[in-house]
Write a protein that holds these residues in place. Structure first.
Motif, PDB file in Angstrom:
ATOM      1  N   ASP A  67       0.806  -1.222   0.000  1.00 51.79           N
ATOM      2  CA  ASP A  67       0.000   0.000   0.000  1.00 51.79           C
ATOM      3  C   ASP A  67       0.839   1.270   0.000  1.00 51.79           C
ATOM      4  OD1 ASP A  67      -2.165  -1.648  -0.053  1.00 51.79           O
ATOM      5  OD2 ASP A  67      -2.860  -1.204   1.963  1.00 51.79           O
ATOM      6  N   ILE A  68       1.993   1.244   0.669  1.00 52.00           N
ATOM      7  CA  ILE A  68       2.819   2.452   0.692  1.00 52.00           C
ATOM      8  C   ILE A  68       3.439   2.704  -0.683  1.00 52.00           C
ATOM      9  CG2 ILE A  68       5.068   1.545   1.471  1.00 52.00           C
ATOM     10  CD1 ILE A  68       3.291   4.733   2.725  1.00 52.00           C
ATOM     11  N   ALA A  69       3.778   1.633  -1.397  1.00 54.29           N
ATOM     12  CA  ALA A  69       4.324   1.796  -2.752  1.00 54.29           C
ATOM     13  C   ALA A  69       3.259   2.361  -3.693  1.00 54.29           C
ATOM     14  CB  ALA A  69       4.854   0.462  -3.271  1.00 54.29           C
ATOM     15  N   VAL A  70       2.046   1.834  -3.594  1.00 54.07           N
ATOM     16  CA  VAL A  70       0.945   2.315  -4.432  1.00 54.07           C
ATOM     17  C   VAL A  70       0.635   3.780  -4.102  1.00 54.07           C
ATOM     18  CG1 VAL A  70      -1.550   2.028  -4.848  1.00 54.07           C
ATOM     19  CG2 VAL A  70      -0.035   0.038  -4.859  1.00 54.07           C
ATOM     20  N   TYR A  71       0.611   4.102  -2.832  1.00 60.31           N
ATOM     21  CA  TYR A  71       0.350   5.478  -2.401  1.00 60.31           C
ATOM     22  C   TYR A  71       1.417   6.429  -2.943  1.00 60.31           C
ATOM     23  CZ  TYR A  71      -0.672   9.411   0.682  1.00 60.31           C
ATOM     24  OH  TYR A  71      -0.986  10.656   1.173  1.00 60.31           O
TER      25      TYR A  71
END
Length: 197
Positions: A67-71
């Protein structure tokens, strides 16, 4: 207002109306990108199936890393809708959303662990044009997450690049999902039959 008008439930067929009902129940509001893509019924169907299948299949990486990469991609591309929706999804997964305010300092911030830093750096490399991912970077990610984890991370980052760029190009802006007070698409909430409620 997006550059392409969302399809209203009254103008949608039964499949799109059912998709609106499901999305409204799941997220509290119909996501505007969903309603804009509904202008192309076949792509709407493929896109909805694809999103559900990707979510179901993406189980190798820890949610905080994925999720942090996508964000990060959404921030880099500048898609306010994806930033808003991504923060909500992290909040619903029980992740720390307050730290998102410090993502620009991820390399030195104690709010991010080494796995998250590696994923964010990879997201940055993949989002640059042309991409700048290196052999060393992928080898490091493979040591951390395994081959299937690297493929999942790469897929998620690539998919978010597509989403963010498409939403930005179509003028789709944040909808208020992270605040818990999502702005309604023009027609409001609809029931299963497509009637306004």
């Amino acid at each position: 207002m997006p550059r392409i008008a969302p399809v209203t439930p009254q103008d949608a067929g039964p499949l799109v109306r059912a998709g609106y009902w499901y999305a409204g129940r799941r997220f509290g509001e119909v996501p505007e990108p969903f309603a804009v893509v509904a202008n192309h019924r076949k792509l709407f169907t493929v896109s909805a199936r694809h999103e559900m299948a990707v979510q179901k299949a993406s189980t190798v990486l820890p949610p905080n890393v994925r999720d942090i990469a996508v964000y990060r991609v959404a921030c880099t591309v500048g898609c306010s809708w994806c930033v808003d929706f991504g923060a909500m999804m992290q909040r619903l997964e029980g992740l720390d959303v307050d730290r998102l305010q410090h993502i620009e300092d991820y390399a030195t911030s104690p709010l991010y662990n080494d796995d998250e830093r590696a994923a964010i750096a990879y997201a940055d490399s993949m989002t640059e044009t042309p991409t700048t991912a290196t052999d060393e970077q992928v080898a490091d990610l493979e040591r951390r997450f395994g081959r299937d984890g690297v493929v999942e991370l790469t897929y998620q980052i690539g998919l978010e690049n597509m989403r963010s760029r498409m939403n930005s190009a179509l003028g789709i802006h944040d909808q208020g999902f992270n605040s818990g007070d999502a702005c309604r698409v023009p027609w409001g909430t609809v029931d299963r039959e497509g009637k306004k409620t």
